[in-house]
Design a protein around this motif. Structure first.
Motif, PDB file in Angstrom:
ATOM      1  N   ALA A 175       1.464  -1.517   0.367  1.00 31.12           N
ATOM      2  CA  ALA A 175       0.230   0.303  -0.270  1.00 31.12           C
ATOM      3  C   ALA A 175       0.456   1.052  -0.219  1.00 31.12           C
ATOM      4  N   ILE A 176       1.979   1.000   1.009  1.00 37.93           N
ATOM      5  CA  ILE A 176       2.884   2.206   0.933  1.00 37.93           C
ATOM      6  C   ILE A 176       3.194   2.673  -0.335  1.00 37.93           C
ATOM      7  N   ARG A 177       4.027   1.747  -1.773  1.00 37.03           N
ATOM      8  CA  ARG A 177       4.410   1.644  -2.445  1.00 37.03           C
ATOM      9  C   ARG A 177       3.529   2.544  -3.500  1.00 37.03           C
ATOM     10  N   ARG A 178       1.747   2.100  -3.304  1.00 40.42           N
ATOM     11  CA  ARG A 178       1.685   3.279  -4.220  1.00 40.42           C
ATOM     12  C   ARG A 178       1.824   4.512  -4.374  1.00 40.42           C
ATOM     13  N   ALA A 179       1.520   5.345  -2.780  1.00 35.45           N
ATOM     14  CA  ALA A 179       1.351   5.993  -2.493  1.00 35.45           C
ATOM     15  C   ALA A 179       2.769   6.399  -1.545  1.00 35.45           C
ATOM     16  N   PRO A 180       3.740   6.272  -1.431  1.00 35.79           N
ATOM     17  CA  PRO A 180       4.732   6.753  -0.279  1.00 35.79           C
ATOM     18  C   PRO A 180       4.487   8.402   0.483  1.00 35.79           C
ATOM     19  N   ALA A 181       4.158   9.573  -0.241  1.00 32.76           N
ATOM     20  CA  ALA A 181       3.882  10.512   0.778  1.00 32.76           C
ATOM     21  C   ALA A 181       3.417  10.162   1.244  1.00 32.76           C
TER      22      ALA A 181
END
Length: 310
Positions: free
Chosen positions: A281-287
């Motif tokens: 999930a984090i890799r989809r939207a790291p910011a």
């Protein structure tokens, strides 16, 4: 005694300042709040440099292939996300209701959410310091699902009560992280839903897993609660698409110990399973991840690290 009085005074003044700031945010149009939040992100990231070294080190560890400019943009984006998150929390009680949530939310896996939450069994709802996890928990209450969320008490008791009032305004019940095991056991005996964050560093005695290719510890209690009570674990995230109150609420995965799959074969496999889902999930939207906290601390005992199966 004198020091205690000073501490209480400082806590109260801090609380008053926060309440005034929240009142200002609530009084301003949301478009103005959004514009100020986005313009202030660069100030926090590159001028005041709040926890800049921690953020940059975490990003370099998670994404070693990134350039310095990519790390800088992600750090600035993180602060923008955190400021927007504050605005959303301040406005949520007036914006998110049973009759309005469809304007702001796309749900991926609604059937899984309803089916899991209606089970006549205990269950664990898991997320991380990613997206607007506070809004996600708030939404479960809007949908009519009562959850018991375990959260660390803030050092400032006035702010702690203020934050918990928001959390409990739609049916959440907050259990203090320290000493909450008996309350959690009672809730699970009554087939309740326990809300937890699965990405907090647990120190050398935690369960060690692979997170972004590096050893990280997670709290054993998460797996113990689920496995001992045969409770399904549902990993959920709330990711902002673009603007304020514009979200994807997503079921990342569900693991049920009753199914006897490899992911629920023990404490470490279960911990690695949900860590993998949070990382994806984090890799989809790291910011939208909280890179401000030190996720990688210490080193595990030799041979104690699970390897990612993703």
């Amino acid at each position: 005694m004198q020091r205690s009085l000073v501490t209480h005074l400082v806590d109260w003044l801090t609380y008053v300042a926060v309440r005034v700031a929240i009142c200002v945010v609530q009084a301003l149009p949301r478009t103005t709040c959004e514009r100020v939040a986005r313009s202030s992100a660069n100030l926090l990231a590159n001028r005041l440099r709040i926890r800049r070294r921690v953020v940059r080190d975490n990003l370099r560890q998670a994404f070693p292939e990134w350039s310095a400019e990519q790390c800088r943009q992600a750090a600035c984006g993180m602060w923008e996300h955190l400021l927007l998150m504050v605005v959303e929390i301040a406005h949520a009680p007036r914006v998110i209701r049973k009759t309005t949530w469809r304007k702001h939310l796309r749900i991926h896996g609604m059937e899984e959410i309803v089916r899991t939450m209606w089970l006549d069994r205990p269950k664990v709802v898991l997320s991380g310091h990613y997206g607007n996890f506070e809004l996600a928990a708030f939404l479960f209450g809007v949908f009519g699902f009562k959850t018991y969320s375990v959260a660390r008490e803030l050092d400032n008791p006035y702010l702690d009560r203020f934050v918990n009032d928001f959390r409990e305004s739609r049916g959440q019940e907050i259990l203090p992280k320290k000493g909450s095991a008996p309350d959690v056991a009672i809730a699970m005996e009554h087939n309740g839903a326990i809300g937890l964050l699965g990405d907090q560093a647990a120190g050398p005695r935690g369960c060690w897993v692979d997170f972004f290719g590096r050893p990280a510890s997670v709290h054993k209690a998460i797996g113990v609660f689920a496995l001992s009570a045969s409770a399904p674990v549902m990993v959920c995230t709330a990711t902002r698409r673009k603007n304020l109150f514009d979200y994807d609420l997503r079921v990342e995965g569900i693991a049920d110990p009753a199914d006897e799959t490899p992911d629920t074969a023990g404490l470490t496999p279960l911990s690695q399973w949900y860590t993998n889902l949070l990382e994806q999930a984090i890799r989809r939207a790291p910011a939208q991840y909280w890179w401000v906290h030190r996720r990688w601390r210490g080193e595990p005992p030799r041979g104690r690290v699970s390897r990612s199966a993703a």
